[in-house]
Design a protein around this motif. Structure first.
Motif, PDB file in Angstrom:
ATOM      1  N   ALA A 165     -18.408   6.556  36.598  1.00 57.03           N
ATOM      2  CA  ALA A 165     -19.635   7.308  36.173  1.00 57.03           C
ATOM      3  C   ALA A 165     -19.606   8.835  35.525  1.00 57.03           C
ATOM      4  O   ALA A 165     -19.979   9.138  34.362  1.00 57.03           O
ATOM      5  CB  ALA A 165     -20.596   7.704  37.354  1.00 57.03           C
ATOM      6  N   PRO A 166     -18.666   9.689  36.042  1.00 60.57           N
ATOM      7  CA  PRO A 166     -18.603  10.856  35.423  1.00 60.57           C
ATOM      8  C   PRO A 166     -17.890  10.947  33.992  1.00 60.57           C
ATOM      9  O   PRO A 166     -18.251  11.477  33.231  1.00 60.57           O
ATOM     10  CB  PRO A 166     -17.588  11.615  36.472  1.00 60.57           C
ATOM     11  CG  PRO A 166     -17.700  10.966  37.660  1.00 60.57           C
ATOM     12  CD  PRO A 166     -17.988   9.594  37.295  1.00 60.57           C
ATOM     13  N   TRP A 167     -17.011   9.962  34.033  1.00 62.06           N
ATOM     14  CA  TRP A 167     -16.218   9.885  32.787  1.00 62.06           C
ATOM     15  C   TRP A 167     -17.417   9.281  31.647  1.00 62.06           C
ATOM     16  O   TRP A 167     -17.393   9.866  30.480  1.00 62.06           O
ATOM     17  CB  TRP A 167     -15.009   8.905  32.707  1.00 62.06           C
ATOM     18  CG  TRP A 167     -13.978   9.261  33.329  1.00 62.06           C
ATOM     19  CD1 TRP A 167     -13.462   8.967  34.592  1.00 62.06           C
ATOM     20  CD2 TRP A 167     -13.028  10.146  32.852  1.00 62.06           C
ATOM     21  NE1 TRP A 167     -12.229   9.769  34.949  1.00 62.06           N
ATOM     22  CE2 TRP A 167     -11.929  10.382  33.714  1.00 62.06           C
ATOM     23  CE3 TRP A 167     -12.793  10.849  31.361  1.00 62.06           C
ATOM     24  CZ2 TRP A 167     -11.034  11.216  33.566  1.00 62.06           C
ATOM     25  CZ3 TRP A 167     -11.730  11.525  31.024  1.00 62.06           C
ATOM     26  CH2 TRP A 167     -10.770  11.870  32.137  1.00 62.06           C
ATOM     27  N   LEU A 227      -8.671   6.586  29.012  1.00 61.91           N
ATOM     28  CA  LEU A 227      -8.751   7.048  30.424  1.00 61.91           C
ATOM     29  C   LEU A 227      -9.300   6.298  31.351  1.00 61.91           C
ATOM     30  O   LEU A 227      -8.839   5.838  32.373  1.00 61.91           O
ATOM     31  CB  LEU A 227      -9.006   8.440  30.223  1.00 61.91           C
ATOM     32  CG  LEU A 227      -8.138   9.445  29.714  1.00 61.91           C
ATOM     33  CD1 LEU A 227      -8.782  10.937  29.423  1.00 61.91           C
ATOM     34  CD2 LEU A 227      -6.843   9.820  30.397  1.00 61.91           C
ATOM     35  N   VAL A 228     -10.615   5.800  30.942  1.00 57.71           N
ATOM     36  CA  VAL A 228     -11.505   5.199  31.703  1.00 57.71           C
ATOM     37  C   VAL A 228     -10.791   3.567  32.251  1.00 57.71           C
ATOM     38  O   VAL A 228     -10.705   3.194  33.398  1.00 57.71           O
ATOM     39  CB  VAL A 228     -12.742   4.832  31.116  1.00 57.71           C
ATOM     40  CG1 VAL A 228     -13.701   3.723  32.004  1.00 57.71           C
ATOM     41  CG2 VAL A 228     -13.734   6.155  31.089  1.00 57.71           C
ATOM     42  N   LEU A 229     -10.236   3.080  31.164  1.00 59.64           N
ATOM     43  CA  LEU A 229      -9.500   1.729  31.456  1.00 59.64           C
ATOM     44  C   LEU A 229      -8.161   2.137  32.380  1.00 59.64           C
ATOM     45  O   LEU A 229      -7.985   0.936  33.349  1.00 59.64           O
ATOM     46  CB  LEU A 229      -9.125   1.208  30.037  1.00 59.64           C
ATOM     47  CG  LEU A 229     -10.034   0.289  29.300  1.00 59.64           C
ATOM     48  CD1 LEU A 229      -9.380   0.152  27.939  1.00 59.64           C
ATOM     49  CD2 LEU A 229     -10.351  -0.795  29.972  1.00 59.64           C
ATOM     50  N   ALA A 230      -7.497   3.032  32.058  1.00 56.16           N
ATOM     51  CA  ALA A 230      -6.547   3.352  32.954  1.00 56.16           C
ATOM     52  C   ALA A 230      -6.896   3.481  34.391  1.00 56.16           C
ATOM     53  O   ALA A 230      -6.117   2.908  35.212  1.00 56.16           O
ATOM     54  CB  ALA A 230      -5.567   4.521  32.354  1.00 56.16           C
ATOM     55  N   ALA A 231      -7.881   4.358  34.626  1.00 50.29           N
ATOM     56  CA  ALA A 231      -8.195   4.692  35.889  1.00 50.29           C
ATOM     57  C   ALA A 231      -8.785   3.374  36.498  1.00 50.29           C
ATOM     58  O   ALA A 231      -8.681   2.821  37.764  1.00 50.29           O
ATOM     59  CB  ALA A 231      -9.394   5.748  35.788  1.00 50.29           C
ATOM     60  N   TRP A 257      -7.877  -1.402  40.365  1.00 49.34           N
ATOM     61  CA  TRP A 257      -7.789  -2.638  40.613  1.00 49.34           C
ATOM     62  C   TRP A 257      -6.290  -3.088  41.460  1.00 49.34           C
ATOM     63  O   TRP A 257      -6.430  -3.945  42.365  1.00 49.34           O
ATOM     64  CB  TRP A 257      -7.814  -3.369  39.581  1.00 49.34           C
ATOM     65  CG  TRP A 257      -9.357  -3.484  38.839  1.00 49.34           C
ATOM     66  CD1 TRP A 257     -10.227  -3.238  39.662  1.00 49.34           C
ATOM     67  CD2 TRP A 257      -9.593  -3.823  37.588  1.00 49.34           C
ATOM     68  NE1 TRP A 257     -11.374  -3.393  38.679  1.00 49.34           N
ATOM     69  CE2 TRP A 257     -11.317  -3.934  37.428  1.00 49.34           C
ATOM     70  CE3 TRP A 257      -9.067  -4.516  36.675  1.00 49.34           C
ATOM     71  CZ2 TRP A 257     -11.702  -4.284  36.353  1.00 49.34           C
ATOM     72  CZ3 TRP A 257      -9.708  -5.036  35.337  1.00 49.34           C
ATOM     73  CH2 TRP A 257     -11.024  -4.788  35.367  1.00 49.34           C
ATOM     74  N   ARG A 258      -5.395  -2.289  41.094  1.00 55.25           N
ATOM     75  CA  ARG A 258      -4.119  -2.480  41.393  1.00 55.25           C
ATOM     76  C   ARG A 258      -4.034  -2.038  42.930  1.00 55.25           C
ATOM     77  O   ARG A 258      -3.345  -2.828  43.852  1.00 55.25           O
ATOM     78  CB  ARG A 258      -2.908  -1.578  40.606  1.00 55.25           C
ATOM     79  CG  ARG A 258      -1.516  -2.502  40.732  1.00 55.25           C
ATOM     80  CD  ARG A 258      -0.412  -2.161  39.666  1.00 55.25           C
ATOM     81  NE  ARG A 258      -0.709  -0.816  39.355  1.00 55.25           N
ATOM     82  CZ  ARG A 258      -0.706  -0.025  38.163  1.00 55.25           C
ATOM     83  NH1 ARG A 258      -0.511  -0.810  37.210  1.00 55.25           N
ATOM     84  NH2 ARG A 258      -0.515   1.218  38.139  1.00 55.25           N
TER      85      ARG A 258
END
Lengths: 172, 150
Positions: free
Chosen positions: A4-6, B109-113, B118-119
Protein backbone atom coordinates in the motif's frame (compact mmCIF):
# COMPACT_ATOMS: atom_id res chain seq x y z
CA UNK A 1 -0.46 -4.70 3.31
CA UNK A 2 3.13 -3.53 2.73
CA UNK A 3 2.37 -2.78 -0.93
CA UNK A 4 0.00 0.00 0.00
CA UNK A 5 2.64 2.65 0.85
CA UNK A 6 4.51 1.96 -2.42
CA UNK A 7 1.42 2.20 -4.56
CA UNK A 8 0.29 5.30 -2.70
CA UNK A 9 3.74 6.83 -3.26
CA UNK A 10 3.77 6.11 -6.98
CA UNK A 11 0.23 7.37 -7.48
CA UNK A 12 1.11 10.43 -5.40
CA UNK A 13 4.16 11.22 -7.55
CA UNK A 14 2.16 10.77 -10.74
CA UNK A 15 -0.69 12.97 -9.53
CA UNK A 16 1.75 15.62 -8.30
CA UNK A 17 3.53 15.59 -11.68
CA UNK A 18 0.22 16.02 -13.51
CA UNK A 19 -0.83 18.86 -11.20
CA UNK A 20 2.50 20.64 -11.84
CA UNK A 21 2.16 20.11 -15.59
CA UNK A 22 -1.38 21.46 -15.66
CA UNK A 23 -0.56 24.35 -13.32
CA UNK A 24 2.37 25.50 -15.41
CA UNK A 25 0.89 24.81 -18.86
CA UNK A 26 0.42 28.02 -20.85
CA UNK A 27 -3.19 29.04 -21.44
CA UNK A 28 -4.98 31.54 -23.61
CA UNK A 29 -3.06 34.73 -24.41
CA UNK A 30 -0.20 33.77 -22.13
CA UNK A 31 0.70 31.15 -24.70
CA UNK A 32 1.27 33.88 -27.26
CA UNK A 33 4.11 35.43 -25.31
CA UNK A 34 6.16 32.28 -24.76
CA UNK A 35 9.12 32.42 -27.07
CA UNK A 36 7.53 35.33 -28.91
CA UNK A 37 8.63 38.87 -29.59
CA UNK A 38 6.33 40.54 -27.07
CA UNK A 39 8.35 42.85 -24.83
CA UNK A 40 11.32 42.79 -27.19
CA UNK A 41 12.51 45.10 -29.90
CA UNK A 42 10.42 44.46 -33.02
CA UNK A 43 12.32 42.29 -35.52
CA UNK A 44 13.54 44.22 -38.54
CA UNK A 45 11.08 44.28 -41.38
CA UNK A 46 11.86 45.54 -44.82
CA UNK A 47 9.99 44.78 -48.00
CA UNK A 48 8.18 46.23 -50.92
CA UNK A 49 4.56 47.02 -51.58
CA UNK A 50 2.54 45.75 -54.52
CA UNK A 51 3.48 48.98 -56.30
CA UNK A 52 7.14 48.26 -55.70
CA UNK A 53 7.69 50.94 -53.07
CA UNK A 54 10.21 50.01 -50.38
CA UNK A 55 8.99 49.95 -46.76
CA UNK A 56 11.17 49.81 -43.68
CA UNK A 57 9.46 49.35 -40.33
CA UNK A 58 12.24 51.31 -38.68
CA UNK A 59 10.97 54.40 -40.50
CA UNK A 60 7.97 54.46 -38.17
CA UNK A 61 10.03 54.68 -34.98
CA UNK A 62 8.43 57.32 -32.75
CA UNK A 63 4.89 56.24 -33.70
CA UNK A 64 2.63 53.44 -32.59
CA UNK A 65 2.49 50.81 -35.33
CA UNK A 66 -0.09 48.06 -35.77
CA UNK A 67 1.72 45.41 -37.81
CA UNK A 68 -0.98 43.20 -39.30
CA UNK A 69 -0.33 39.79 -40.87
CA UNK A 70 -3.16 38.81 -43.16
CA UNK A 71 -4.13 37.03 -46.36
CA UNK A 72 -6.88 37.79 -48.83
CA UNK A 73 -7.84 34.07 -48.81
CA UNK A 74 -8.36 34.10 -45.03
CA UNK A 75 -12.04 34.79 -44.11
CA UNK A 76 -11.28 36.15 -40.60
CA UNK A 77 -8.81 38.58 -42.21
CA UNK A 78 -11.49 39.77 -44.62
CA UNK A 79 -13.88 40.20 -41.69
CA UNK A 80 -11.26 42.18 -39.76
CA UNK A 81 -10.39 44.52 -42.64
CA UNK A 82 -13.13 47.16 -42.05
CA UNK A 83 -11.81 47.66 -38.50
CA UNK A 84 -8.31 48.33 -39.86
CA UNK A 85 -9.81 50.83 -42.31
CA UNK A 86 -11.67 52.47 -39.42
CA UNK A 87 -8.48 52.61 -37.32
CA UNK A 88 -6.53 54.20 -40.14
CA UNK A 89 -9.25 56.80 -40.70
CA UNK A 90 -9.64 57.98 -37.09
CA UNK A 91 -8.79 61.71 -37.23
CA UNK A 92 -5.34 62.24 -35.73
CA UNK A 93 -4.96 58.51 -35.12
CA UNK A 94 -1.85 57.73 -33.09
CA UNK A 95 -1.52 54.36 -34.82
CA UNK A 96 0.08 53.66 -38.20
CA UNK A 97 -1.19 50.45 -39.77
CA UNK A 98 1.33 48.35 -41.72
CA UNK A 99 0.24 45.05 -43.24
CA UNK A 100 2.19 42.01 -44.37
CA UNK A 101 0.55 39.71 -46.88
CA UNK A 102 1.02 36.02 -46.10
CA UNK A 103 1.48 33.92 -49.23
CA UNK A 104 -0.55 36.24 -51.39
CA UNK A 105 0.34 37.48 -54.87
CA UNK A 106 0.64 41.24 -55.33
CA UNK A 107 -2.21 41.45 -57.85
CA UNK A 108 -4.67 39.83 -55.46
CA UNK A 109 -3.62 42.16 -52.67
CA UNK A 110 -4.04 45.18 -54.94
CA UNK A 111 -7.51 44.05 -56.01
CA UNK A 112 -8.48 43.33 -52.41
CA UNK A 113 -7.52 46.81 -51.21
CA UNK A 114 -9.19 48.43 -54.21
CA UNK A 115 -12.44 46.65 -53.35
CA UNK A 116 -12.30 46.74 -49.55
CA UNK A 117 -10.63 50.12 -49.03
CA UNK A 118 -7.58 50.96 -46.98
CA UNK A 119 -4.59 53.09 -47.74
CA UNK A 120 -1.57 52.02 -45.74
CA UNK A 121 1.68 50.24 -46.59
CA UNK A 122 1.12 46.59 -47.46
CA UNK A 123 4.25 44.50 -47.89
CA UNK A 124 3.96 41.73 -50.43
CA UNK A 125 7.61 41.01 -51.24
CA UNK A 126 10.87 40.61 -49.36
CA UNK A 127 9.15 39.45 -46.18
CA UNK A 128 9.84 35.71 -46.45
CA UNK A 129 11.16 35.32 -42.91
CA UNK A 130 9.05 37.99 -41.21
CA UNK A 131 6.23 35.54 -40.50
CA UNK A 132 8.67 33.37 -38.58
CA UNK A 133 10.52 36.31 -36.99
CA UNK A 134 7.22 37.45 -35.47
CA UNK A 135 6.18 33.86 -34.66
CA UNK A 136 2.92 34.17 -36.53
CA UNK A 137 0.73 31.08 -36.14
CA UNK A 138 -2.79 31.83 -37.32
CA UNK A 139 -4.11 34.64 -39.44
CA UNK A 140 -4.94 37.35 -38.80
CA UNK A 141 -2.38 38.32 -36.18
CA UNK A 142 -1.35 41.83 -35.25
CA UNK A 143 1.56 43.22 -33.30
CA UNK A 144 1.28 46.55 -31.56
CA UNK A 145 4.68 48.23 -31.62
CA UNK A 146 5.28 51.19 -29.33
CA UNK A 147 7.14 54.39 -30.32
CA UNK A 148 10.39 52.96 -28.87
CA UNK A 149 10.15 50.11 -31.35
CA UNK A 150 9.24 47.41 -28.82
CA UNK A 151 6.43 44.95 -29.38
CA UNK A 152 3.85 45.86 -26.80
CA UNK A 153 1.09 43.35 -27.56
CA UNK A 154 0.32 40.43 -29.79
CA UNK A 155 -3.32 40.42 -30.85
CA UNK A 156 -4.51 37.08 -32.16
CA UNK A 157 -7.59 37.00 -34.36
CA UNK A 158 -9.58 39.93 -35.61
CA UNK A 159 -8.95 43.25 -33.88
CA UNK A 160 -11.28 46.20 -33.49
CA UNK A 161 -10.25 49.82 -33.86
CA UNK A 162 -11.64 50.56 -30.39
CA UNK A 163 -9.59 47.78 -28.79
CA UNK A 164 -6.35 49.03 -30.34
CA UNK A 165 -7.00 52.67 -29.44
CA UNK A 166 -7.87 51.62 -25.89
CA UNK A 167 -4.58 49.74 -25.50
CA UNK A 168 -2.59 52.62 -26.94
CA UNK A 169 -4.44 55.11 -24.74
CA UNK A 170 -3.73 53.03 -21.65
CA UNK A 171 -0.02 52.70 -22.45
CA UNK A 172 0.63 56.27 -23.50
CA UNK B 1 14.65 -13.82 -48.88
CA UNK B 2 15.33 -13.28 -45.18
CA UNK B 3 18.65 -11.63 -46.03
CA UNK B 4 16.92 -9.25 -48.43
CA UNK B 5 14.34 -8.33 -45.78
CA UNK B 6 17.08 -7.74 -43.19
CA UNK B 7 19.09 -5.59 -45.61
CA UNK B 8 16.00 -3.52 -46.50
CA UNK B 9 15.15 -3.03 -42.83
CA UNK B 10 18.72 -2.02 -41.97
CA UNK B 11 18.82 0.46 -44.85
CA UNK B 12 15.41 1.85 -43.91
CA UNK B 13 16.47 2.26 -40.29
CA UNK B 14 19.57 4.27 -41.17
CA UNK B 15 19.64 7.61 -39.35
CA UNK B 16 18.95 10.69 -41.45
CA UNK B 17 22.05 12.57 -42.61
CA UNK B 18 23.09 15.47 -40.41
CA UNK B 19 25.23 17.20 -43.02
CA UNK B 20 24.73 18.46 -46.53
CA UNK B 21 21.59 19.45 -48.38
CA UNK B 22 19.16 16.63 -49.04
CA UNK B 23 15.44 16.02 -48.99
CA UNK B 24 15.97 13.28 -46.42
CA UNK B 25 17.69 15.66 -44.00
CA UNK B 26 15.12 18.39 -44.58
CA UNK B 27 12.27 15.93 -43.96
CA UNK B 28 13.96 14.58 -40.81
CA UNK B 29 14.20 18.13 -39.44
CA UNK B 30 10.61 18.92 -40.45
CA UNK B 31 9.35 15.89 -38.54
CA UNK B 32 11.00 17.24 -35.39
CA UNK B 33 8.82 20.36 -35.52
CA UNK B 34 5.15 20.56 -34.64
CA UNK B 35 2.70 22.00 -37.11
CA UNK B 36 1.19 24.81 -35.04
CA UNK B 37 -1.81 25.14 -37.35
CA UNK B 38 -2.72 21.46 -37.10
CA UNK B 39 -3.60 18.89 -34.48
CA UNK B 40 -1.12 16.09 -33.94
CA UNK B 41 0.82 16.63 -37.16
CA UNK B 42 4.44 17.48 -37.71
CA UNK B 43 5.67 20.12 -40.12
CA UNK B 44 6.96 17.28 -42.27
CA UNK B 45 3.48 15.80 -42.72
CA UNK B 46 1.38 18.93 -43.08
CA UNK B 47 0.25 21.08 -45.98
CA UNK B 48 -0.83 23.97 -43.73
CA UNK B 49 0.52 27.34 -44.97
CA UNK B 50 2.71 27.80 -41.90
CA UNK B 51 4.15 24.28 -42.22
CA UNK B 52 5.04 25.05 -45.83
CA UNK B 53 6.78 28.26 -44.64
CA UNK B 54 8.67 26.22 -42.03
CA UNK B 55 9.85 23.76 -44.69
CA UNK B 56 10.95 26.61 -46.98
CA UNK B 57 12.94 28.08 -44.11
CA UNK B 58 14.51 24.68 -43.32
CA UNK B 59 15.59 24.39 -46.97
CA UNK B 60 16.99 27.91 -46.95
CA UNK B 61 19.00 27.29 -43.78
CA UNK B 62 20.27 23.92 -45.04
CA UNK B 63 21.64 25.68 -48.11
CA UNK B 64 23.33 28.17 -45.77
CA UNK B 65 25.16 25.24 -44.16
CA UNK B 66 23.50 25.46 -40.74
CA UNK B 67 23.60 22.48 -38.39
CA UNK B 68 20.50 20.58 -37.29
CA UNK B 69 20.70 22.13 -33.80
CA UNK B 70 21.01 25.63 -35.22
CA UNK B 71 17.95 25.13 -37.39
CA UNK B 72 15.84 23.66 -34.60
CA UNK B 73 16.98 26.43 -32.24
CA UNK B 74 15.95 29.03 -34.82
CA UNK B 75 12.34 27.83 -34.59
CA UNK B 76 12.46 27.25 -30.81
CA UNK B 77 13.72 30.80 -30.21
CA UNK B 78 10.81 32.24 -32.15
CA UNK B 79 7.96 29.92 -31.27
CA UNK B 80 9.12 28.61 -27.90
CA UNK B 81 10.25 25.11 -27.07
CA UNK B 82 6.72 23.81 -27.54
CA UNK B 83 7.35 23.89 -31.29
CA UNK B 84 9.74 20.95 -30.89
CA UNK B 85 8.26 17.46 -31.12
CA UNK B 86 10.72 16.17 -28.50
CA UNK B 87 10.02 17.59 -25.04
CA UNK B 88 12.94 19.40 -23.39
CA UNK B 89 14.97 17.47 -20.85
CA UNK B 90 15.12 20.41 -18.42
CA UNK B 91 12.59 22.27 -16.29
CA UNK B 92 8.99 21.13 -16.08
CA UNK B 93 9.34 19.37 -19.42
CA UNK B 94 11.78 16.98 -17.76
CA UNK B 95 8.80 15.44 -15.93
CA UNK B 96 7.82 13.79 -19.20
CA UNK B 97 11.08 11.85 -19.05
CA UNK B 98 11.40 11.48 -15.27
CA UNK B 99 7.88 10.36 -14.32
CA UNK B 100 7.86 7.16 -16.45
CA UNK B 101 11.30 6.21 -15.13
CA UNK B 102 10.21 6.80 -11.52
CA UNK B 103 6.96 4.89 -12.13
CA UNK B 104 8.84 1.97 -13.74
CA UNK B 105 11.39 1.88 -10.92
CA UNK B 106 8.55 1.94 -8.38
CA UNK B 107 6.79 -0.92 -10.17
CA UNK B 108 10.02 -3.00 -10.17
CA UNK B 109 10.47 -2.41 -6.44
CA UNK B 110 6.87 -3.41 -5.73
CA UNK B 111 7.28 -6.58 -7.82
CA UNK B 112 10.58 -7.46 -6.13
CA UNK B 113 9.04 -6.97 -2.68
CA UNK B 114 6.02 -9.09 -3.64
CA UNK B 115 8.15 -11.97 -5.00
CA UNK B 116 10.34 -11.92 -1.90
CA UNK B 117 7.28 -12.10 0.34
CA UNK B 118 5.81 -15.02 -1.65
CA UNK B 119 9.12 -16.91 -1.40
CA UNK B 120 9.31 -16.31 2.36
CA UNK B 121 5.74 -17.49 2.80
CA UNK B 122 6.45 -20.62 0.75
CA UNK B 123 9.52 -21.46 2.84
CA UNK B 124 7.49 -21.12 6.03
CA UNK B 125 4.88 -23.67 4.90
CA UNK B 126 5.59 -27.24 6.16
CA UNK B 127 3.22 -30.26 6.47
CA UNK B 128 1.87 -30.90 9.93
CA UNK B 129 2.30 -34.24 11.71
CA UNK B 130 -1.33 -35.00 10.99
CA UNK B 131 -0.80 -34.38 7.25
CA UNK B 132 2.24 -36.65 7.24
CA UNK B 133 0.35 -39.39 9.09
CA UNK B 134 -2.54 -39.07 6.62
CA UNK B 135 -0.18 -39.46 3.64
CA UNK B 136 1.58 -42.44 5.29
CA UNK B 137 -1.77 -44.15 5.90
CA UNK B 138 -2.87 -43.57 2.31
CA UNK B 139 0.39 -45.00 0.97
CA UNK B 140 0.14 -48.02 3.27
CA UNK B 141 -3.47 -48.63 2.20
CA UNK B 142 -2.42 -48.52 -1.46
CA UNK B 143 0.43 -50.95 -0.85
CA UNK B 144 -1.95 -53.31 0.99
CA UNK B 145 -4.46 -53.06 -1.83
CA UNK B 146 -1.78 -53.80 -4.46
CA UNK B 147 -0.59 -56.87 -2.44
CA UNK B 148 -4.12 -58.25 -2.11
CA UNK B 149 -4.74 -57.86 -5.84
CA UNK B 150 -1.59 -59.77 -6.75
Amino acid sequence: MRRAPWIAGIVGVAVLALVVLFATAPTGREADTSGSVVGRLAPALEGTTAAGAPVDLDKYRGKWVLLNFFATWCPPCVAEHPELVKLSQVPGTPVQVVSVAFDDPADKVTTFFAEQGGDWPVLVDGTETSTLDYAVVKLPESYLINPEGKVSQKLVGGITAGEVLEIVGAEQ
Amino acid sequence: MLVVVVVVLVLAARPAPTKGVSDQRAFALATQLKCLQCVGESVGASQAPLAVKFRQEIDRQLRQGRTDDEILNYFAQRYGRQVLETPPSTGVGALVWVVPVVAAAGAVLVLAATFRRWRREQQGVAPSEEDEALVARALADRRDGDGAAS
